[in-house]
Design a protein around this motif. Structure first.
Motif, PDB file in Angstrom:
ATOM      1  N   GLN A 169       0.790  -1.348   0.033  1.00 38.69           N
ATOM      2  CA  GLN A 169       0.132  -0.079   0.019  1.00 38.69           C
ATOM      3  C   GLN A 169       0.837   1.182   0.015  1.00 38.69           C
ATOM      4  OE1 GLN A 169      -3.148   0.230   2.761  1.00 38.69           O
ATOM      5  NE2 GLN A 169      -4.089  -1.603   2.067  1.00 38.69           N
ATOM      6  N   ALA A 170       1.880   1.426   0.817  1.00 36.62           N
ATOM      7  CA  ALA A 170       2.860   2.527   0.952  1.00 36.62           C
ATOM      8  C   ALA A 170       3.560   2.622  -0.444  1.00 36.62           C
ATOM      9  CB  ALA A 170       4.049   2.139   2.035  1.00 36.62           C
TER      10      ALA A 170
ATOM     11  N   LEU B  93       2.288   1.813  -3.565  1.00 37.01           N
ATOM     12  CA  LEU B  93       1.237   2.213  -4.609  1.00 37.01           C
ATOM     13  C   LEU B  93       0.841   3.751  -4.312  1.00 37.01           C
ATOM     14  CD1 LEU B  93      -1.114  -1.003  -4.651  1.00 37.01           C
ATOM     15  CD2 LEU B  93       0.248   0.024  -6.446  1.00 37.01           C
ATOM     16  N   TYR B  94       0.641   4.072  -2.953  1.00 34.52           N
ATOM     17  CA  TYR B  94       0.215   5.468  -2.656  1.00 34.52           C
ATOM     18  C   TYR B  94       1.348   6.509  -2.874  1.00 34.52           C
ATOM     19  CZ  TYR B  94      -4.321   3.683  -1.290  1.00 34.52           C
ATOM     20  OH  TYR B  94      -5.558   3.231  -1.417  1.00 34.52           O
ATOM     21  N   HIS B  95       2.660   6.137  -2.640  1.00 29.94           N
ATOM     22  CA  HIS B  95       3.639   7.264  -2.178  1.00 29.94           C
ATOM     23  C   HIS B  95       4.862   7.204  -3.061  1.00 29.94           C
ATOM     24  CE1 HIS B  95       1.580   8.411   1.151  1.00 29.94           C
ATOM     25  NE2 HIS B  95       1.583   7.163   1.621  1.00 29.94           N
TER      26      HIS B  95
END
Length: 135
Positions: A118-119, A121-123
């Motif tokens: 998730q980190a 994909l988002y950042h």
């Protein structure tokens, strides 16, 4: 998860005719430390040199089949002792594509991604592909 991600990364590097950096991030937090009694408390007697060699061997062994299958891909193995998310996000600043594995747990839980995925994909500062491993 790593096997599926490695295969994808090598195939993508071959298609792009791009070099590949195979980054393995490790730290002592996830390492089992032998506990032999009260005089040997956990995580006190960590041999960093031995752990670094162990992770270097793991990376070389993991890369061997893909190097054989994709001899046209120039690969640079890179071993970092650090925090996983932070190190991968830093690497994304210079990358065309970041490929990461995800374990996948099946069922409802399997639909969720872990905190590292998730980190990324988002950042991440580049495109990210998260490849699920086979169960």
């Amino acid at each position: 998860a790593g096997a599926a991600a490695g295969e994808f990364a090598f195939a993508e590097a071959a298609l792009r005719e791009a070099p590949l950096i195979a980054l393995h991030v490790w730290n002592t937090w996830s390492e089992p430390t032998p506990y032999e009694g009260p005089a040997d408390p956990p995580n006190v007697g960590v041999d960093l040199g031995r752990l670094r060699e162990k992770h270097h061997r793991r990376l070389d062994e993991a890369l061997a089949p893909w190097r054989a299958a994709h001899p046209e891909v120039s690969v640079e193995p890179l071993l970092e002792r650090s925090r996983v998310r932070h190190t991968l996000l830093e690497a994304a600043k210079e990358a065309q594509l970041l490929v990461a594995g995800a374990r996948g747990h099946g069922g409802f839980t399997g639909m969720l991604l872990g905190s590292v995925s998730q980190a990324l994909l988002y950042h991440a500062d580049c495109p990210v592909t998260v490849v699920r491993g086979e169960r």
